[in-house]
Each structure stands twice: as C-alpha cells, then as structure tokens.
Scaffold this motif. Structure first.
Motif, short mmCIF file in Angstrom:
data_model
loop_
_atom_site.label_atom_id
_atom_site.label_comp_id
_atom_site.label_asym_id
_atom_site.label_seq_id
_atom_site.Cartn_x
_atom_site.Cartn_y
_atom_site.Cartn_z
N GLU A 13 0.83 -1.21 0.00
CA GLU A 13 0.00 0.00 0.00
C GLU A 13 0.86 1.26 0.00
O GLU A 13 0.57 2.23 -0.70
CB GLU A 13 -0.95 0.01 1.21
CG GLU A 13 -2.06 -1.02 1.13
CD GLU A 13 -2.91 -0.90 -0.13
OE1 GLU A 13 -3.18 0.22 -0.58
OE2 GLU A 13 -3.26 -1.96 -0.68
N PHE A 65 -7.52 4.18 7.72
CA PHE A 65 -8.92 3.77 7.64
C PHE A 65 -9.26 3.36 6.20
O PHE A 65 -9.94 2.35 5.96
CB PHE A 65 -9.80 4.92 8.13
CG PHE A 65 -11.26 4.57 8.32
CD1 PHE A 65 -11.73 3.27 8.21
CD2 PHE A 65 -12.19 5.57 8.62
CE1 PHE A 65 -13.07 2.97 8.39
CE2 PHE A 65 -13.53 5.27 8.81
CZ PHE A 65 -13.97 3.97 8.68
N ALA A 66 -8.76 4.15 5.26
CA ALA A 66 -9.00 3.82 3.84
C ALA A 66 -8.45 2.43 3.52
O ALA A 66 -9.11 1.62 2.87
CB ALA A 66 -8.36 4.87 2.94
N TRP A 67 -7.24 2.15 3.99
CA TRP A 67 -6.62 0.85 3.68
C TRP A 67 -7.38 -0.29 4.35
O TRP A 67 -7.53 -1.37 3.77
CB TRP A 67 -5.15 0.84 4.10
CG TRP A 67 -4.30 1.74 3.26
CD1 TRP A 67 -4.68 2.40 2.12
CD2 TRP A 67 -2.93 2.11 3.48
NE1 TRP A 67 -3.64 3.14 1.63
CE2 TRP A 67 -2.54 2.98 2.45
CE3 TRP A 67 -1.99 1.78 4.46
CZ2 TRP A 67 -1.26 3.53 2.35
CZ3 TRP A 67 -0.72 2.32 4.37
CH2 TRP A 67 -0.36 3.18 3.33
N SER A 109 -10.53 -0.36 5.01
CA SER A 109 -11.79 -0.54 4.28
C SER A 109 -11.56 -1.14 2.90
O SER A 109 -12.28 -2.04 2.46
CB SER A 109 -12.48 0.81 4.08
OG SER A 109 -12.94 1.32 5.29
N LYS A 110 -10.55 -0.62 2.24
CA LYS A 110 -10.24 -1.10 0.88
C LYS A 110 -9.91 -2.57 0.89
O LYS A 110 -10.16 -3.29 -0.07
CB LYS A 110 -9.04 -0.31 0.35
CG LYS A 110 -8.54 -0.80 -1.01
CD LYS A 110 -7.60 0.18 -1.63
CE LYS A 110 -6.30 0.35 -0.86
NZ LYS A 110 -5.33 1.14 -1.64
N THR A 149 -12.14 -5.02 -0.43
CA THR A 149 -12.28 -4.99 -1.88
C THR A 149 -11.22 -5.85 -2.54
O THR A 149 -11.49 -6.56 -3.51
CB THR A 149 -12.11 -3.53 -2.35
OG1 THR A 149 -13.00 -2.73 -1.60
CG2 THR A 149 -12.41 -3.40 -3.82
N ARG A 189 -10.46 -11.26 -2.24
CA ARG A 189 -11.51 -12.04 -2.90
C ARG A 189 -11.26 -13.53 -2.70
O ARG A 189 -11.59 -14.36 -3.54
CB ARG A 189 -11.59 -11.66 -4.38
CG ARG A 189 -12.18 -10.25 -4.52
CD ARG A 189 -11.90 -9.55 -5.84
NE ARG A 189 -12.21 -8.12 -5.69
CZ ARG A 189 -12.01 -7.21 -6.63
NH1 ARG A 189 -11.52 -7.55 -7.80
NH2 ARG A 189 -12.30 -5.95 -6.40
N ILE A 217 -18.34 -14.71 -1.38
CA ILE A 217 -18.82 -13.34 -1.28
C ILE A 217 -19.82 -13.18 -0.13
O ILE A 217 -19.82 -12.16 0.58
CB ILE A 217 -19.42 -12.84 -2.63
CG1 ILE A 217 -19.77 -11.37 -2.55
CG2 ILE A 217 -20.63 -13.65 -3.07
CD1 ILE A 217 -18.57 -10.47 -2.45
N ASN A 236 -19.33 -10.53 2.82
CA ASN A 236 -20.36 -9.52 3.07
C ASN A 236 -20.86 -9.55 4.51
O ASN A 236 -21.06 -8.51 5.13
CB ASN A 236 -21.52 -9.68 2.09
CG ASN A 236 -21.21 -9.04 0.75
OD1 ASN A 236 -20.34 -8.18 0.65
ND2 ASN A 236 -21.91 -9.46 -0.29
N LYS A 258 -18.21 -8.12 6.65
CA LYS A 258 -18.14 -6.68 6.45
C LYS A 258 -19.27 -5.95 7.17
O LYS A 258 -19.07 -4.88 7.74
CB LYS A 258 -18.23 -6.35 4.95
CG LYS A 258 -16.90 -5.94 4.35
CD LYS A 258 -17.09 -5.25 3.03
CE LYS A 258 -17.69 -6.16 1.99
NZ LYS A 258 -17.67 -5.52 0.64
N ASP A 259 -20.47 -6.53 7.11
CA ASP A 259 -21.60 -5.91 7.84
C ASP A 259 -21.23 -5.73 9.31
O ASP A 259 -21.49 -4.68 9.90
CB ASP A 259 -22.85 -6.80 7.76
CG ASP A 259 -23.52 -6.73 6.41
OD1 ASP A 259 -23.20 -5.81 5.63
OD2 ASP A 259 -24.36 -7.61 6.12
#
Lengths: 355, 355
Positions: free
Chosen positions: B22, B140-142, B144-145, B148, B151, B155, B159, B162-163
């Motif tokens: 990153e 925080f961005a990293w 969250s990312k 993404t 994988r 899924i 998900n 993540k919730d």
C-alpha cells in the motif's frame, strides 16, 4: 438525461433518506442527546448546499456506458461519493480552522459553540476539534459501508467501481497532505503545486467520479482514458480558475475576502508565477505579505502585482487552453450525443462561474 | 491452533507485506520525500509493537466456526482489523495530545518534530496535527479497501463479515465520542461510562472481532450470541481492570504516571464510585484535583481515597465477577476443546497483566 439542477432534485431525497437511516442506527446506541446533535449536524451540513457535481458526472458516465438498472438504484450508489466528499470537508475545515461551510457552522465549530453554552470544563475548543475528527470519520465509514449495503449491481461492476473509489481516496488524501505541506514551505515549487492539483482536483473531482460511474454500468466500458484525459484538463482549468477568482473575484459573490490564498500562505499557479517571473520588487512585496492578514491597501497592491507581473494573463491563458482542450477531447469522444451535451453544459457552467 | 505469541509471529509478516504494498502505491504518486516519510511512519507505528489481540480472537473464532481456507488467506483477512486499530490510535493520540505510542513517536508528533528541524513557516504544531489526521484517514481507507482486494472467500461470507465490521466501526466511533464528551462533563454519570465501555471496549475489542472471524468461516455459524455475551463480560472486566491499574498499578511497568485518568478528567467506575458513595470530604478532594496535574503528595492522597471509599474493593469485585462469568459462559459454550482452551488462556493472560 437530467441537467445538474434536475439531478440534484432527484438525488437529494435519496441522500437524505440514506443519512436518516444511518443516523437512526448510530444514535440508537447512546442516550446522550448532545452526541445525537453532533452526529446529526453532519446531515445538516450535507443537505444545506452542495451542487452534487461529483455524483452528477458519475451519473452521466453511468448512463453513457449503458447503465440499465432503474434510476433510483444508480442514484443510491452515488450517495457514497457525496458522503465521502463531506467527510473530506469536515476534516479540511479543521485543518483550515474554518467556521462556516455553505453558511452553516462547520462541524467542530458547531460542537464547540454547543459546549460553550455552559456546564462544561477543560479545553472546549480541543473537544470541538476532537468531535469534528470523529464525525468526519463517521462519514467516511458510511461512505465505505455503503458499498457493502448496496447489492443492486453485478458484483464485478461494484468491485471495479470500488477499486477506483479507493484509488480516489488515496489520491485525495495525498493531495490534501501535499496541500497542507505546501502551506508551511518556504520554497514551494510548481511541481508540488501541480501534483496537488492533479490529485486533489483533477483525479478527485472529475476523473475518478467519471470512471466510477462508467464502471458501475460496465467494467469494460472503454472510457477510462477519455475520463483521465478530459477530467485532467477540466481539473487543471477548474483549480486555476478557483485560484484566479481568489484574486480577481467579487468578494460579495465569493462570500469571503479576496486573496485568501496569499493570507493563508497557500501557493498557487499565480503566487508561483510572481515568485519565478516577477521583478525583485514584486517578489519582495509578495514575500512580505505571504501568510499574513492584509489591510485594504496591501490587498490592492498585491492584486496589482498579480496583474502587472502578467501572472493573471498567463493564468487566464492556462485556464482557457485547458477548457478548450477538454472541449476538443469531448468533441472527439465516442460518446452518445446527449451525454456530450450534458458534459459540455457542465463545462460551460463551471467555466462561467463567478464564485 | 496458535497461542497469541505464535499467532503474532505468523501474522506480522503478512501485515508488513500488505503495508509495504500500500505504501509503495501511495508514495509513487508524489515526489515529496517528507510526505513519504510521514505515510511510512504509520507502518513503523504498526510494526513496533501491539499484541494483535483483535485479529487473534477473530482467528480463534474463524477456526472454531470451521474455517477451512488455507491459513495465510485467513491471516490476510484479519490484517484489516489491525490497520483499522492503528487508525483509531492515530486519531486518539491527537485527541489525547499523546507524544509516544509503544515507545515510538505518535504520528502528529513525528510530523511536527520533522518540520521543526527547519525551513518551515507558520503553525507547525497545527500542520503536524493536520498530517496526523490525514495519515489516520489513510489507514482507515486501507482497512476498508482491504475487503475490496480480498476475494479469497465466498462473497456471502465476506459480506456478512463486512456488515459486522461496519457495525463495529460505528460503535467504536460513538464510544470515542462519548469518551471525549465525558472528559468535559461536570457531572458524568455511570450510564454514559457504561455505554462507553460497552461500545469502545466490549464491542470493539472482543464481541465484533470474534463475530467477524466466525462469520468469515460460516455466515450461519450460530456463535453470535456467545460472542456477544462472552465478549461483553471480558470487555467490562478488561476496561475496569485498565482503570484499576491506572490507580493501583506499578508506574514502572505501566511506563506512565499513575492516576492519569484523574489528571485527564476521565471518569471511570472508580471516580464515579467515589463521587456517589464517598464521604463529603472524599468527594470534595477528588473534585478539587479532577482534571489537574498532581504532585506526589496529592497522588498519594487520591490513591488513599480510592482505597478508603471502597471504590477499589468494589472494582476488584466487578472485575472478578465479570471474568468469572466469562469463564462460565466459555465452559458452557458449544465450542471445540482446543478453541475453549485458547480463549481461556487469553482470559488468563489479560486477567494477570500488570500493565
């Protein structure tokens, strides 16, 4: 295909509903009425104003790339861009020590004033800034979480849009880091100023929202390069024009004093031009007042320096060149006529703005 | 099944690699060497120390819920929790005006000191805080990312995990808002102190990481209630013990002065106990020094008040009760023997800590 004003009318209720749902969930976890007010103020900031340019260009490109999902679902998706934008502004306002945003109290100022009404001890201003940081964080959380809630699109489309979203996030954070860094530099150079514009304006406000919209419709949309080239030109023109208006604009329309960038020690194309091309007297004078509050006489003199050194003329040339190049790129692009029309209208709108 | 120390040995290289990737991407977008140092300092903070308790309990529950993906993929997933944690700490350190974190300069302090070395103008401390806010945002961005990029899992599992992750994010932000709010209140009440503990310690450090781990293995894992009940008890015990150590701990082991909470006007179970159950003289004295720096004599007197008012005895009872209830819940839980064993070892570890 909506114009910007029609888009805002459709978009705002969707944004409002999403914020209400998130706020209800968030506030249900505490009994503290003041904290509920602090978090809810973020919604007031979001709904008070904002042209919704970023979601709008994402929407144009979504449609241009053949987006077929029902409209409300697409609008819902772009809510994340607008909430993310307010996150940036809430944190920016702390860094800029700003008191007002679109005529509404900034988040940290709102908290500070509430607490100053009595019954509190300690460093209230610091508490205000701390709560401002946290409410900003909360908005970022909601913008990110959004992708999790949104299962209206093909997972491949969401994932591609998200990849671009997080590139944009890194870019705008880096752009803001450079921006902050520039304000404390004795010798800001044009390269860093250009890096800031590329990241914080071109990529963040134009290129990435466009690419996100197109990818949501079709991950293999073939518009990535057009968005990059067109968005970069519009971004450079837009930022330079912003800096131009800060010198030559009408303070009544701007709702602020002119020459804020000079007072804030914020280097721009224009300050850089004077420092590199101005006479020794012009350089000396600008240097003397750079980063200081000025009286009317000083402001008038600085304005004359920007004009006399040809910084203004060169800046106007740069703005016109970039808008023209953007229009040429748009003319050549393999986009449907009505989308070209809307992007063209958008350029006219920003090109002709007075504030 | 690793113990905490073995887990850290496996986990840290994975974390390190993710951060390097990153940082390389982020820093490639600027030519400014100082900004590269500022962003890279976040990695130094992350790698300097940290027990990795949150990813570890997520990992235990992932295994307990039948997680079958190869180990490295699971470890990679929990990287997001540790990066998110450092985001919280970077912003917390700004709010607490802390200079050191695990013996390393805090982010805003690192930036400030770098810029104070020369060649800079303006309010350097404010620039340091601004860059600290931004580097926090980046982490925080990293975090969250991360979801993404990742994988590796079904899924549906991602998900669900993540919730829960975003529920946790809202909870810890709200917990910190209450925490900050409490420091400026004249009349903090026990309900708000308990809300803070529930959100910022129980949910954030125990319940949600456990649920995230279990959900990643199996969205219908059936452990949600166990995680909630067990994590809540451990959290209350852990937080109360933290506040106890701030009064009764050995300052040499704590690497800080005792009674920091009193000096910082930070209400706890213990201060609340004195204010509600203490004698008038005890209340008055605590009130006099609450939020102030103290000399040794004052510290000694305040410590005696905590003991004499029975606040310490009652707090110890609360800690023991909650750890015991957690152990009982663990005993009854429908978990494999080795996972029970590891959770039990973890309780012993935190229960017996001296700092």
């Amino acid at each position: 295909m909506y114009d910007l004003k029609q888009f805002k009318e459709k978009f705002d209720p969707v944004l409002n509903q999403y914020l209400n749902e998130e706020l209800n969930k968030f506030n249900s976890n505490t009994t503290d009425p003041l904290i509920k007010e602090f978090s809810s103020h973020a919604k007031d900031l979001l709904m008070a104003a904002g042209k919704r340019v970023r979601p709008y260009i994402a929407y144009i490109m979504y449609c241009a790339a053949g987006g077929k999902e029902e409209e409300k679902k697409a609008l819902e998706f772009f809510v994340s861009l607008e909430i993310f934008h307010m996150f940036c502004l809430v944190h920016d306002d702390i860094m800029d020590k700003a008191n007002l945003r679109h005529g509404v109290k900034t988040e940290h100022e709102f908290v500070t004033e509430k607490l100053q009404q009595g019954g509190r001890v300690g460093n209230i201003k610091h508490v205000g800034v701390s709560q401002g940081i946290l409410v900003g964080d909360l908005l970022f959380a909601w913008a990110s979480k959004f992708f999790t809630d949104c299962r209206n699109f093909e997972i491949g489309n969401i994932n591609t849009a998200k990849d671009i979203f997080y590139k944009m996030v890194d870019e705008v954070i880096l752009g803001q880091m450079i921006d902050i860094d520039l304000t404390s530099r004795v010798d800001p150079d044009l390269q860093l100023i250009n890096e800031k514009t590329r990241l914080k304006t071109s990529r963040y406000s134009f290129v990435r929202p466009m690419q996100i919209g197109a990818s949501l419709a079709d991950p293999d949309n073939g518009f990535a390069d057009f968005c990059e080239d067109f968005g970069t030109k519009v971004g450079v023109a837009f930022q330079t024009q912003d800096d131009y208006l800060d010198i030559m604009g009408d303070y009544k329309l701007l709702h602020k004093n002119i020459l804020g960038d000079v007072c804030d020690h914020q280097p721009t194309f224009f300050t850089n031009y004077v420092f590199t091309h101005g006479s020794d007297a012009e350089k000396d004078y600008l240097n003397q007042v750079f980063g200081k509050e000025m009286n009317d006489e000083q402001r008038s003199k600085v304005k004359k320096i920007f004009i006399g050194s040809c910084a203004i003329a060169e800046g106007q040339k740069l703005i016109a060149e970039n808008y023209n190049q953007a229009k040429t790129l748009l003319g050549k692009a393999d986009l449907g006529k009505e989308y070209k029309q809307k992007l063209s209208e958008l350029i006219s709108l920003v090109e002709n703005r007075q504030s």
